[in-house]
Write a protein that holds these residues in place. Structure first.
Motif, PDB file in Angstrom:
ATOM      1  N   ILE A 179      25.284   1.729-105.882  1.00 46.29           N
ATOM      2  CA  ILE A 179      26.187   1.099-106.851  1.00 46.29           C
ATOM      3  C   ILE A 179      25.818  -0.355-107.130  1.00 46.29           C
ATOM      4  O   ILE A 179      26.514  -1.043-107.875  1.00 46.29           O
ATOM      5  N   GLY A 180      24.732  -0.834-106.519  1.00 44.97           N
ATOM      6  CA  GLY A 180      24.284  -2.196-106.789  1.00 44.97           C
ATOM      7  C   GLY A 180      24.606  -3.204-105.710  1.00 44.97           C
ATOM      8  O   GLY A 180      24.458  -4.410-105.934  1.00 44.97           O
ATOM      9  N   LEU A 181      25.058  -2.748-104.551  1.00 44.52           N
ATOM     10  CA  LEU A 181      25.369  -3.658-103.448  1.00 44.52           C
ATOM     11  C   LEU A 181      24.415  -3.397-102.283  1.00 44.52           C
ATOM     12  O   LEU A 181      24.825  -2.943-101.212  1.00 44.52           O
ATOM     13  N   SER A 182      23.152  -3.692-102.489  1.00 44.55           N
ATOM     14  CA  SER A 182      22.177  -3.520-101.415  1.00 44.55           C
ATOM     15  C   SER A 182      22.510  -4.471-100.274  1.00 44.55           C
ATOM     16  O   SER A 182      23.182  -5.489-100.467  1.00 44.55           O
ATOM     17  N   ALA A 213      42.382  -3.391-102.186  1.00 41.46           N
ATOM     18  CA  ALA A 213      41.679  -4.475-102.877  1.00 41.46           C
ATOM     19  C   ALA A 213      42.240  -5.845-102.505  1.00 41.46           C
ATOM     20  O   ALA A 213      41.520  -6.838-102.526  1.00 41.46           O
ATOM     21  N   ALA A 214      43.524  -5.904-102.128  1.00 39.06           N
ATOM     22  CA  ALA A 214      44.157  -7.184-101.808  1.00 39.06           C
ATOM     23  C   ALA A 214      43.554  -7.825-100.565  1.00 39.06           C
ATOM     24  O   ALA A 214      43.491  -9.051-100.472  1.00 39.06           O
ATOM     25  N   THR A 224      37.408 -11.581 -95.469  1.00 42.18           N
ATOM     26  CA  THR A 224      37.473 -12.184 -96.795  1.00 42.18           C
ATOM     27  C   THR A 224      37.772 -11.123 -97.842  1.00 42.18           C
ATOM     28  O   THR A 224      37.579  -9.929 -97.610  1.00 42.18           O
ATOM     29  N   VAL A 225      38.232 -11.581 -98.984  1.00 42.22           N
ATOM     30  CA  VAL A 225      38.444 -10.707-100.137  1.00 42.22           C
ATOM     31  C   VAL A 225      37.146 -10.674-100.922  1.00 42.22           C
ATOM     32  O   VAL A 225      36.451 -11.690-101.036  1.00 42.22           O
ATOM     33  N   LEU A 226      36.816  -9.516-101.455  1.00 36.33           N
ATOM     34  CA  LEU A 226      35.588  -9.399-102.238  1.00 36.33           C
ATOM     35  C   LEU A 226      35.683 -10.153-103.551  1.00 36.33           C
ATOM     36  O   LEU A 226      36.755 -10.202-104.164  1.00 36.33           O
ATOM     37  N   GLN A 250      34.450  -6.084-106.652  1.00 39.95           N
ATOM     38  CA  GLN A 250      35.586  -5.158-106.762  1.00 39.95           C
ATOM     39  C   GLN A 250      35.299  -4.110-107.828  1.00 39.95           C
ATOM     40  O   GLN A 250      35.579  -2.928-107.647  1.00 39.95           O
ATOM     41  N   ALA A 251      34.714  -4.541-108.940  1.00 37.70           N
ATOM     42  CA  ALA A 251      34.392  -3.619-110.032  1.00 37.70           C
ATOM     43  C   ALA A 251      33.380  -2.570-109.592  1.00 37.70           C
ATOM     44  O   ALA A 251      33.391  -1.440-110.087  1.00 37.70           O
ATOM     45  N   LEU A 252      32.500  -2.933-108.651  1.00 43.14           N
ATOM     46  CA  LEU A 252      31.516  -1.978-108.141  1.00 43.14           C
ATOM     47  C   LEU A 252      32.139  -1.039-107.102  1.00 43.14           C
ATOM     48  O   LEU A 252      31.886   0.167-107.107  1.00 43.14           O
TER      49      LEU A 252
END
Length: 147
Positions: free
Chosen positions: A42-45, A86-87, A123-125, A130-132
């Protein structure tokens, strides 16, 4: 064919225990690699994650053994997100490990969150992440636990 397979490979000698079946920690290794492959897709290597100073941390890992896996067996590992908040960027994933004959051999469930690698605190992303993350495959019993 199983859906959401993110790792496939052969069981090697170094992964076998004294009882001549897959050692307990090899299951966790397979699942960690499957999660890494899923995030990369998903693009988070892992290199991108490290560049941004954020990393995943696990709080709990549960392994339920169903059938034996032996030397030279081919395995496939599925991954699906079962919970996400997500929070506070907490997550849960379920992995299922199959032999090439289609037999489900284990179910591994992990709970974790994202950590700031510099502050060494949860931490929060970032919003772009988050979109990924919402694109990750979800289980049929998925729960969005954002409050």
């Amino acid at each position: 064919m199983k859906k959401n397979v993110f790792y496939e490979g052969q069981v090697i000698w170094a992964q076998i225990d004294a009882n001549r079946h897959l050692r307990h920690s090899a299951y966790a290794d397979f699942c960690a690699q499957a999660r890494s492959n899923m995030l990369e897709k998903i693009g988070l290597s892992l290199s991108r994650i490290a560049e941004d100073g954020i990393g995943p941390v696990l709080f709990r890992e549960e392994l339920v053994y169903l059938r034996e896996i032996h030397l030279n067996d081919a395995v496939a590992v599925t991954v699906e997100m079962t919970k996400y908040n997500a929070a506070n960027s907490r997550f849960s994933f379920r992995h299922e490990i199959y032999r090439s004959d289609g037999t489900k051999c284990a179910v591994v469930t992990v709970d974790g969150a994202w950590m700031d690698l510099f502050k060494r605190k949860l931490t929060v992303l970032p919003s772009e992440w988050q979109a990924l993350v919402v694109q990750l495959p979800k289980s049929d019993d998925y729960q969005d636990v954002s409050a």
